[in-house]
Design an enzyme around this catalytic site. Structure first.
Site, PDB file in Angstrom:
ATOM      1  N   THR A   1      15.385   3.002  34.912  1.00 49.12           N
ATOM      2  CA  THR A   1      15.808   4.406  34.991  1.00 49.12           C
ATOM      3  C   THR A   1      14.829   5.336  34.278  1.00 49.12           C
ATOM      4  O   THR A   1      14.555   6.432  34.764  1.00 49.12           O
ATOM      5  CB  THR A   1      17.218   4.589  34.394  1.00 49.12           C
ATOM      6  OG1 THR A   1      17.254   3.965  33.109  1.00 49.12           O
ATOM      7  CG2 THR A   1      18.269   3.958  35.280  1.00 49.12           C
TER       8      THR A   1
ATOM      9  N   ASP B   1      11.627   4.872  33.951  1.00 55.24           N
ATOM     10  CA  ASP B   1      10.422   4.944  34.788  1.00 55.24           C
ATOM     11  C   ASP B   1      10.646   5.908  35.957  1.00 55.24           C
ATOM     12  O   ASP B   1       9.766   6.701  36.307  1.00 55.24           O
ATOM     13  CB  ASP B   1      10.067   3.553  35.328  1.00 55.24           C
ATOM     14  CG  ASP B   1       9.993   2.508  34.220  1.00 55.24           C
ATOM     15  OD1 ASP B   1       9.465   2.834  33.144  1.00 55.24           O
ATOM     16  OD2 ASP B   1      10.467   1.379  34.423  1.00 55.24           O
TER      17      ASP B   1
END
EC number: 2.7.1.35
Length: 312
Positions: A233, A235
């Site tokens: 998440t 990233d």
């Protein structure tokens, strides 16, 4: 026709699932960016599974890849994006590359997610070696333009604890003074007026006026917690923030609303699919909780705004 915008993304890669480059490339490409990916690791799957196999890229190998781009004169970038790194020398090599790219293009924007640790039940702990902190603080953050720490990482970088929104913005001002014009604290344990089911995110963008003075825009967002453990998440968040700040360079409110709303759509779709696959009363497995990225293409491209940001 809009000019080509090219991103160098130095992150981890998995064969199965969506973390690192796998979580960043698809949304960036959907939003119109060319993405050149350097895979800092190549693993079969993320490390939240019971088993994984794979290889780790060494700093010298990163240098070789970059030299290959350089000798062909294709090391021209508008953005650099980096995330999770465990190795101090690899991180130092990233800084050298960013510095060189900035010498070539003074308008290059470096987006850094300084992944170091998080808080669980109010207690912070690092999940990378401690010798990475001084490298992030003294070398990485000074060359970064946009950083996306969580509360614990912002505290580590500034050396100050955050107990209130006022203290959070004081920490963000300290981070601005270290280099980045845009700081987004992606999650915090600050209290929400809507109760304990909500997470607070804060953003601060320092903009320079033509006369040389600066003005700072500050925002606050309240996001409903999703009761599941997702990987990738952060990233995805950093990649979409890169895209939406590019499209709305002077409006952090809109950029964050689009980023967080798209995230919410992806997470809600993922949890719905994971629960359906697991069956009633069963806890979804890491494989079932892989982000439903491709299925969320439309939400990534044109997110319906479901989380509003308040300008402070």
């Amino acid at each position: 026709m809009e000019g080509e915008c090219r991103v160098l993304s130095i992150q981890s890669h998995v064969v199965r699932g969506y973390v690192g480059n796998r979580a960043a490339m698809f949304p960036l490409q959907v939003l119109g960016f060319e993405v050149d990916a350097v895979n800092s690791v190549q693993f079969s799957n993320h490390t939240g599974y019971a088993h994984w196999k794979g290889q780790v890229l060494k700093s010298q190998e990163l240098h070789e890849l970059y030299e290959g781009l350089k000798v062909n004169d294709v090391n021209k970038y508008d953005y650099v994006l980096t995330g999770y790194t465990r190795d101090k020398s690899f991180l130092a090599m990233v800084v050298d590359i960013v510095r060189e790219l900035k010498q070539q293009n003074s308008r290059l924007v470096y987006v850094c997610d300084p992944v170091m640790g998080d808080k669980w039940n109010g207690e912070g702990s690092m999940y990378v070696p401690q010798d990475l902190l001084p490298v992030y603080r003294d070398k990485v953050v000074p060359v970064a333009d946009i950083i996306t720490p969580n509360q614990f990482e912002a505290e580590l970088l500034s050396g100050r604890k955050i107990h209130s929104q006022e203290e959070a913005f004081e920490v963000m001002d300290m981070l601005h003074c270290m280099g980045p014009d845009t700081v987004v604290i992606t999650s915090s344990d600050l209290p929400s007026s809507q109760g304990s089911d909500y997470l607070i995110a804060l953003g601060s963008q320092r903009m320079r006026k033509p006369d040389g003075s600066t003005v700072t825009q500050r925002i606050r967002m309240e996001m409903r917690k999703v009761e599941a453990v997702f990987v990738g998440t952060g990233d995805l968040f950093a990649a979409m923030l890169l895209a939406w700040t590019h499209k709305h360079p002077d409006n952090l409110k809109v950029a964050c609303e689009k980023t967080v709303s798209a995230m919410q759509h992806v997470l809600q779709r993922t949890i719905r699919c994971a629960k359906a696959e697991a069956g009633e009363g069963q806890k979804p497995s890491p494989a079932q909780l892989e982000l439903r990225m491709v299925q969320s293409k439309r939400d990534i491209e044109d997110p319906e705004i479901v989380v509003q940001a308040t300008v402070l």
